[in-house]
Design an enzyme around this catalytic site. Structure first.
Site, mmCIF file in Angstrom:
data_model
loop_
_atom_site.group_PDB
_atom_site.id
_atom_site.type_symbol
_atom_site.label_atom_id
_atom_site.label_comp_id
_atom_site.label_asym_id
_atom_site.label_seq_id
_atom_site.Cartn_x
_atom_site.Cartn_y
_atom_site.Cartn_z
ATOM 1 N N LYS A 38 0.793 -1.268 -0.191
ATOM 2 C CA LYS A 38 0.240 -0.029 0.060
ATOM 3 C C LYS A 38 1.024 1.103 -0.048
ATOM 4 C CE LYS A 38 -0.698 0.548 4.999
ATOM 5 N NZ LYS A 38 0.286 1.651 5.004
ATOM 6 N N THR A 39 1.988 1.280 0.667
ATOM 7 C CA THR A 39 2.629 2.408 0.696
ATOM 8 C C THR A 39 3.552 2.780 -0.480
ATOM 9 O OG1 THR A 39 3.312 1.975 3.061
ATOM 10 C CG2 THR A 39 4.756 3.528 1.950
ATOM 11 N N ASP A 230 -3.045 7.898 4.933
ATOM 12 C CA ASP A 230 -2.737 6.641 5.058
ATOM 13 C C ASP A 230 -3.199 6.039 6.401
ATOM 14 O OD1 ASP A 230 -1.245 4.161 4.639
ATOM 15 O OD2 ASP A 230 0.493 5.102 5.509
ATOM 16 N N GLU A 231 -3.330 4.703 6.245
ATOM 17 C CA GLU A 231 -3.904 4.017 7.873
ATOM 18 C C GLU A 231 -5.319 4.448 7.933
ATOM 19 O OE1 GLU A 231 -2.561 1.322 8.589
ATOM 20 O OE2 GLU A 231 -0.304 1.569 8.070
ATOM 21 N N GLN A 261 -7.093 -4.469 10.159
ATOM 22 C CA GLN A 261 -5.966 -4.121 10.962
ATOM 23 C C GLN A 261 -6.400 -2.768 11.926
ATOM 24 O OE1 GLN A 261 -2.065 -4.250 9.386
ATOM 25 N NE2 GLN A 261 -2.760 -4.820 7.375
ATOM 26 N N ARG A 613 2.624 -10.299 10.692
ATOM 27 C CA ARG A 613 4.019 -9.404 10.720
ATOM 28 C C ARG A 613 4.978 -10.591 10.420
ATOM 29 N NH1 ARG A 613 2.460 -5.300 9.814
ATOM 30 N NH2 ARG A 613 0.627 -6.229 9.558
#
Length: 757
Positions: A38-39, A230-231, A261, A613
Site C-alpha cells: 500500500k505504501t 494513510d492507515e 488491521q 507480521r
C-alpha cells in the site's frame, strides 16, 4: 538509478496497484490487505499527480500516523520526481495540523509559539488540579481523568458541551466521579492560560478553527486540491471531520487502509470511518489490493482463516504467490517461565540452523508485563534483545529537565515548564513559593510571567529575589534564542544553568549516564540545526519536532537485537521469524474485551495483525499456568488457537512441555483442535478446592469501590475489580477472580472485603 526509477515506476505495479496510482480524480478508497504494498501505491499516486498531471506539490496534503512513514514516502517520491517532493504538505496528522494552527493561532487566542503538552505534562497538570480541588486522588487518577477528557475531545465534545450534557453528568456520578466535568473545564482553561495545547487539542482546535472561521476553511480548501490519508482505519472522529471539511470542494480524497488491521479503538480510532466511507461519498471508487508480497502461503491462509470469522468487515481475498513455507508451530508450556525458556531455545536453534540474525526475530505479546519471562530467558541464553515501548530517550528525567528550560524560554506562560525548571539546579525556590506565584497570577488577573518578573512585590523575603534572578536568566536565554539557532541556545542553557556541571560532578554510573544523555540531546539539536534542508532552525521548531515524535520514531534503534514488543506496537513492521506468546483466555483475548462482539472482533483483528507480521515462520505459544496477583493461576488455551485452520499448524514436540496434560496423540496435527479443547477441559477439572475466607474476613463498605481494587469474596476468593457498572440500587462490579474467573456481582448483596486500594 534515479532516472531508471523515474521512467519505470508504473511497470513495478500489479494491475490493482496501477489502477490505484493512475485513477487520481474523485473519492477513492484503497482497501489494502496486509503486505500488499500500500505504501508503494500511495507514494506513486502522489508522484503520478506531480509527474504526469503536473500538480504543484504545494497543493497536495498527505497525512500519515508516523513521522517515519512520512519520511519514507517523501524519499520514494523524491526518487521519481526529484527535489520538488520537499514541497509536499506531508506528515502526521498532529504535525501537519500543528503547522496550520501555528499559522492561524491568533484566531483562537493563542500565540504562534504555543507549547505542546505531552502526556506526562497533561497528567502532571491534572494531578495538580485534583490536589487543588481537594478531590480523592484514588478516584480521580490522572490516567482516568485524561482518558475521559481525551475521549471527549476526540468526539469533538468541548468542556462546555460536556458539563451541560446530563448523560455525561449522570454517567460520571454513577462512576463516583461527579467532578469530572469540572476537572475537564479547569484543565482546558489552565492549558489555554498557559498558551499550551495537548495532543488532542491539535485536532480539536483545528476542527474549531475550520468550523468557526470560514475564511480559514476556504483558504485551505483552495490550497489543497488533493488529500491523501494513510492507515485510514486508525482515524478517529476528529481526524475524519477535518479531512471531510478540507476535501469538501473538490472531493479529491484518497484513503488507504485495512479494516482488518483496525486495532486502536482504545485510542479513539473509529472503524466505522472506513466501513461507512461509501455513505459519505456515493461516487466512491473502491480498489482492492489483495496480493500479499510479505508472507508465505501458510501464514497468509492461516491469517485469512482467523479474520474471516469477523462479521464487521470489508470482504477481500488476500492471496500470495510466495512459497508455501513451513507450518505454523505451536509451543505449549506448563508456566510463563517455561514459555520463555522454550522460546529462547527455539530462537537459538533457528539462529544456528538458518544463519539468522537477532533482528530477524520478534516476540510479540498482548501486555508489557509479559516481557519479564522472555527477557530473563533470553539473557540466560546470551541472546541480545531490545524492548520496544519502554522509557524513551525523550522521557528520561534529565532530558525533560533541560527541555523544560527550552520550553519556558519559548513560551513564558508555560506553567508546567516553569514548575519543572525554576529550582533546577536547586536555587532555594521551594514548592510553596511556586504556589504563591500561581495564586498571585489568578488573584491579580496577570500572566504568570508578569508576576514572576515582579516577584518581590508578591513574595516577601529571599524567595522573591530568587525568582527574579531566575527570570533574569530566562531573559538572557530569550535574547540568545532570538538571535541564534536552537543549538546555540540549548548549549548556553545547559552550561549557564549549571545542569551540565551538576551532572558532570556525579561520578556514579547513573550520573555519568545522565551526563552522556544530555550531551546526546545537544548532539541531536546540533544535527537538527546542521540539516541543510531545514529553513527553520529555531528553538521553537526543534521543540515542536521533539514533542510530536511518535512511538515508532522514539523507538527507532538500528541495533542488531531480538525485538520484544506489544502487538499494538508491531503494526506496520515485519520480521522473518515471529513468536506470538501468551495465547490464553483472558490474556489474549483480553478479559476486558469479552463483553461485546465489537470488542472481541477488535481482539481478533489484533491477532490477525500479529500473524501477518511474520514473513518466513510463525510460532504461537501458550502456558497452562501463569502468575497473576502473585499467585499461580491455571490458564486455558486461547479460543484464537482453535480459529486457526488446523491444516496450517502443528505442535512442536521439541519445544513444548512434556507434562502429561493431554492424551498420547496430542501432537497429531489432525486432532489439533480437539486436543486444545482437552487441555482446556483438563485444566477445569484440575481446579483448586473452594476458597476458604481469610481469618480476618469482614465485608467492606463498597460505596467507594473502584476499578483496579483488589478484593476478597468468601466463596470466589481473591480478584481484581475490572469494571464498575453503577445504576443506583442496582450497582454492579465485574471482578476477575484468580480461580473462579470473571463474575458480575450486585454490590447490594455481594460480600466483598477490599484488600488493597
Amino acid at each position: 538509478m534515479a532516472s531508471e526509477v523515474q521512467d519505470d515506476y508504473l511497470k513495478e505495479l500489479n494491475p490493482p496497484q496501477r489502477e490505484g496510482v493512475v485513477n487520481t480524480e474523485g473519492p477513492t478508497m484503497l482497501i489494502a490487505g496486509a503486505g500488499s504494498g500500500k505504501t508503494r501505491v500511495l507514494t506513486y499516486r502522489i508522484a503520478h499527480l506531480m509527474k504526469f498531471h503536473k500538480v504543484d506539490p504545494f497543493n497536495i496534503m498527505a497525512l500519515t500516523f508516523t513521522n517515519k512513514a512520512a519520511r519514507e514516502m517523501r524519499e520514494r517520491i523524491e526518487g521519481v520526481v526529484g527535489g520538488e517532493a520537499k514541497n509536499l504538505y506531508m506528515g502526521t496528522f498532529h504535525s501537519v495540523f500543528a503547522r496550520i494552527l501555528r499559522a492561524e493561532a491568533s484566531k483562537l487566542g493563542y500565540s504562534s509559539n504555543f507549547t505542546i503538552y505531552d502526556t506526562d505534562d497533561s497528567k502532571t497538570l491534572i494531578k495538580q488540579i485534583v490536589k487543588e480541588q481537594g478531590l480523592d486522588d484514588k478516584l480521580y487518577k490522572p490516567n482516568v481523568v485524561l482518558n475521559r477528557i481525551s475521549a471527549a475531545k476526540n468526539r469533538l465534545i468541548s468542556w462546555r458541551d460536556y458539563i451541560n450534557n446530563p448523560v455525561f453528568t449522570e454517567d460520571d456520578a454513577s462512576n463516583m466521579r461527579p467532578e469530572m466535568g469540572k476537572l475537564y473545564q479547569t484543565y482546558a482553561l489552565r492549558c489555554y492560560k498557559a498558551d499550551a495545547m495537548d495532543f488532542d487539542d491539535l485536532l480539536f482546535n483545528t476542527n474549531v478553527l475550520l468550523q468557526e472561521h470560514t475564511e480559514v476553511l476556504n483558504k485551505y480548501q483552495q490550497r489543497f486540491h488533493y488529500l491523501l490519508i494513510d492507515e485510514f482505519q486508525d482515524t478517529n472522529i476528529s481526524q475524519y471531520q477535518i479531512a471531510k471539511k478540507l476535501a469538501a470542494v473538490r472531493e479529491n480524497i484518497c484513503v488507504v487502509g485495512d479494516d482488518a488491521q483496525s486495532i486502536y479503538a482504545f485510542r479513539g480510532a473509529d472503524i466505522q470511518n472506513i466501513l461507512n466511507f461509501e455513505r459519505d461519498y456515493p461516487d466512491l471508487k473502491v480498489i482492492k489490493l489483495e496480493q500479499n508480497y510479505r508472507s508465505t502461503k501458510t501464514i497468509v491462509n492461516a491469517a485469512n482463516s482467523v479474520i474471516n470469522r469477523n462479521t464487521a468487515q470489508l470482504k477481500k481475498n488476500v492471496w500470495t504467490d510466495n512459497e508455501d513455507g513451513d507450518l505454523i508451530e505451536l509451543i505449549k508450556a506448563t508456566s510463563d517461565n517455561e514459555e520463555g525458556k522454550l522460546i529462547a531455545s527455539s530462537i537459538f536453534e533457528t539462529k544456528m540452523q538458518s544463519q539468522a540474525k537477532n533482528n530477524d526475530f520478534a516476540i510479540l505479546y498482548r501486555t508489557n508485563s509479559q516481557s519479564r519471562a522472555m527477557e530473563e530467558a533470553l539473557r540466560r541464553n546470551n541472546l541480545k534483545y531490545r524492548v520496544v515501548g519502554g522509557l524513551s530517550f525523550y522521557q528520561r528525567k534529565e532530558i525533560k529537565d533541560l527541555i523544560a528550560y527550552l520550553r519556558f524560554i519559548v513560551n513564558p506562560n508555560d506553567e508546567q515548564a516553569m514548575r519543572r525548571s525554576i529550582n533546577l539546579p536547586k536555587r532555594g525556590i521551594g514548592p510553596g513559593t511556586v504556589e504563591k506565584l500561581v495564586v498571585a497570577s489568578a488573584e491579580h488577573g496577570k500572566s504568570l510571567w508578569d508576576i514572576m518578573d515582579n516577584a518581590q512585590f508578591y513574595i516577601s523575603g529571599r524567595g522573591g529575589k530568587q525568582v527574579e534572578e531566575y527570570v533574569s536568566l530566562i531573559k538572557s536565554f530569550r535574547l540568545t534564542a532570538e538571535k541564534k539557532d536552537a543549538y546555540d541556545c540549548a548549549a548556553q542553557v545547559a552550561k549557564n544553568t549549571g545542569i551540565l556541571k551538576e551532572l558532570y560532578a556525579d561520578k556514579t554510573i547513573e550520573g555519568m549516564s545522565r551526563y552522556e544523555n544530555v550531551q546526546e540531546l545537544l548532539n541531536a539539536i546540533k544535527e537538527f540545526t546542521d540539516d541543510p534542508e531545514r529553513t527553520d532552525k529555531s528553538l521553537s521548531a526543534f521543540l515542536q519536532e521533539v514533542t510530536l515524535l511518535t512511538d515508532e520514531d522514539r523507538n527507532a534503534d538500528p541495533e542488531e537485537a531480538i525485538t520484544l514488543m506489544t502487538i499494538h506496537m508491531a503494526k506496520g513492521l515485519e520480521f522473518n521469524y515471529v513468536y506470538i506468546v501468551g495465547l490464553e483466555e483472558e490474556l489474549f483475548p483480553s478479559q476486558m474485551m469479552l463483553s461485546s462482539r465489537a470488542d472481541l472482533e477488535e481482539e481478533r483483528r489484533l491477532f490477525y495483525v500479529a500473524i501477518t507480521r511474520a514473513k518466513k515462520k510463525l510460532h504461537l505459544s501458550y502456558a497452562l499456568n501463569r502468575y497473576r496477583f502473585g499467585r499461580l493461576k491455571a490458564c486455558e488455551p486461547s479460543r484464537f488457537l482453535e480459529e486457526v485452520d488446523p491444516q496450517f499448524i502443528k505442535v512442536n514436540k521439541k519445544f513444548s512441555s512434556t507434562a502429561p496434560l493431554s492424551s498420547a496423540d496430542s501432537y497429531v496435527t489432525k486432532n489439533f483442535v480437539n486436543n486444545l479443547k482437552k487441555d482446556r477441559s483438563n485444566r477445569k477439572f484440575a481446579s483448586a478446592p473452594q476458597h476458604q475466607p481469610s481469618a480476618d474476613f469482614k465485608p467492606s463498605d463498597t460505596s467507594k469501590l473502584a476499578e483496579g481494587m483488589l478484593v476478597e469474596h468468601p466463596k470466589f476468593g481473591f480478584g481484581k475489580v475490572t469494571v464498575i457498572d453503577a445504576e443506583g440500587a442496582n450497582k454492579k462490579a465485574r471482578v476477575d477472580f484468580e480461580k473462579a474467573g470473571e463474575k458480575t456481582l450486585l454490590l447490594s448483596f455481594a460480600k466483598l472485603r477490599i484488600v488493597e486500594d
